[in-house]
Motif scaffolding. Structure first.
Motif, PDB file in Angstrom:
ATOM      1  N   UNK A  45     -23.369  -4.132  10.896  1.00 49.17           N
ATOM      2  CA  UNK A  45     -23.111  -5.733  10.176  1.00 49.17           C
ATOM      3  C   UNK A  45     -22.674  -5.024   8.785  1.00 49.17           C
ATOM      4  N   UNK A  46     -21.270  -5.092   7.912  1.00 52.92           N
ATOM      5  CA  UNK A  46     -20.476  -4.250   7.263  1.00 52.92           C
ATOM      6  C   UNK A  46     -20.462  -5.916   6.458  1.00 52.92           C
ATOM      7  N   UNK A  47     -21.193  -6.316   5.009  1.00 51.35           N
ATOM      8  CA  UNK A  47     -21.263  -7.572   4.014  1.00 51.35           C
ATOM      9  C   UNK A  47     -20.521  -6.907   2.935  1.00 51.35           C
ATOM     10  N   UNK A  98     -38.207  -6.169   9.197  1.00 49.25           N
ATOM     11  CA  UNK A  98     -36.622  -5.539   8.872  1.00 49.25           C
ATOM     12  C   UNK A  98     -37.823  -4.176   6.939  1.00 49.25           C
ATOM     13  N   UNK A  99     -36.773  -4.138   7.204  1.00 51.32           N
ATOM     14  CA  UNK A  99     -36.958  -3.016   5.989  1.00 51.32           C
ATOM     15  C   UNK A  99     -35.740  -2.354   5.312  1.00 51.32           C
ATOM     16  N   UNK A 100     -35.911  -3.027   3.702  1.00 47.50           N
ATOM     17  CA  UNK A 100     -35.060  -2.691   2.496  1.00 47.50           C
ATOM     18  C   UNK A 100     -34.970  -1.369   2.381  1.00 47.50           C
ATOM     19  N   UNK A 101     -33.759  -1.303   2.113  1.00 45.76           N
ATOM     20  CA  UNK A 101     -33.622   0.089   1.563  1.00 45.76           C
ATOM     21  C   UNK A 101     -32.245   0.385   0.645  1.00 45.76           C
ATOM     22  N   UNK A 131     -34.857  -3.231  12.940  1.00 43.99           N
ATOM     23  CA  UNK A 131     -32.962  -3.719  11.427  1.00 43.99           C
ATOM     24  C   UNK A 131     -33.164  -3.345  10.498  1.00 43.99           C
ATOM     25  N   UNK A 132     -32.697  -2.990   9.723  1.00 44.35           N
ATOM     26  CA  UNK A 132     -33.193  -2.244   8.488  1.00 44.35           C
ATOM     27  C   UNK A 132     -31.546  -3.414   7.183  1.00 44.35           C
ATOM     28  N   UNK A 133     -31.777  -3.642   6.239  1.00 45.28           N
ATOM     29  CA  UNK A 133     -30.768  -4.081   5.455  1.00 45.28           C
ATOM     30  C   UNK A 133     -30.893  -2.671   4.339  1.00 45.28           C
ATOM     31  N   UNK A 134     -29.333  -2.485   3.916  1.00 44.32           N
ATOM     32  CA  UNK A 134     -29.224  -1.496   3.856  1.00 44.32           C
ATOM     33  C   UNK A 134     -28.661  -2.225   2.461  1.00 44.32           C
ATOM     34  N   UNK A 190     -25.197  -4.267   5.825  1.00 44.14           N
ATOM     35  CA  UNK A 190     -25.313  -3.146   5.127  1.00 44.14           C
ATOM     36  C   UNK A 190     -24.905  -4.093   4.437  1.00 44.14           C
ATOM     37  N   UNK A 191     -24.973  -4.133   3.289  1.00 46.22           N
ATOM     38  CA  UNK A 191     -24.841  -4.843   1.713  1.00 46.22           C
ATOM     39  C   UNK A 191     -24.280  -3.868   0.550  1.00 46.22           C
TER      40      UNK A 191
END
Length: 194
Positions: A45-47, A98-101, A131-134, A190-191
């Protein structure tokens, strides 16, 4: 950045509308576009955001979409945790949603992310949540893993980090494929901030 405007469907009025001859060689995609295509084709998911306020807004929408509470997120990076109003942790609790990194580089030809001890300490990929938020910015692209490693060596000249690995998006089209069972692919948001 004209490249992102083209990718997002915004056309620059100054651009020529001339058609390209079929006899001209095909132009290769820029590294940013290639990454975005490969990442999203696998299910990432590309943001894309333009500033910090947009990044926080998108982050909150990710939480809302998944019914996650702030307490369910882990973040090992104190500066990043502060940026997103999270409490930093030394370890990842077992019940983390989830993990934010961050990442070191986004690898265009694979649609994955190059990470190291600076993001995941001494953990292996199978110890990370599903789930990861990069959070990354537009100067972190590399055409391939080899170039990413070269950039990493230059960045940390004389003090190369350990635990260098590549994060891959869990490909939903191959989810039932027995060859992918047990791999460490993740669901990744991906932010990307300009």
């Amino acid at each position: 950045m004209n490249l992102w405007k083209n990718f997002l469907g915004k056309k620059d009025k100054s651009e020529s509308t001339e058609e390209r001859s079929p006899f001209m060689p095909k132009i290769k995609d820029h590294v940013e576009i290639l990454f975005a295509k490969n990442f999203t084709q696998k299910g990432g998911k590309f943001l894309f955001v333009e500033n910090t306020d947009n990044a926080l807004d998108v982050f909150n929408k990710i939480l809302l979409e998944n019914n996650w509470q702030m307490e369910q997120l882990a973040c090992l990076n104190p500066e990043l945790a502060e940026h997103f109003n999270l409490t930093p942790s030394q370890t990842i609790p077992k019940d983390s949603a989830a993990l934010l990194l961050t990442c070191e580089y986004m690898v265009a030809n694979k649609g994955g992310m190059l990470i190291c001890q600076h993001q995941i300490h001494n953990l292996t990929l199978d110890k990370l949540p599903e789930h990861l938020i990069i959070y990354a910015d537009t100067n972190q692209f590399a055409p391939d893993v080899s170039e990413g490693m070269s950039l990493l060596k230059s960045k940390y000249f004389g003090d190369l980090p350990t635990n260098i690995t590549t994060l891959n998006v869990k490909d939903s089209s191959k989810e039932n494929d027995f060859l992918t069972q047990g791999n460490s692919s993740k669901n990744i948001y991906l932010i990307l901030q300009e």
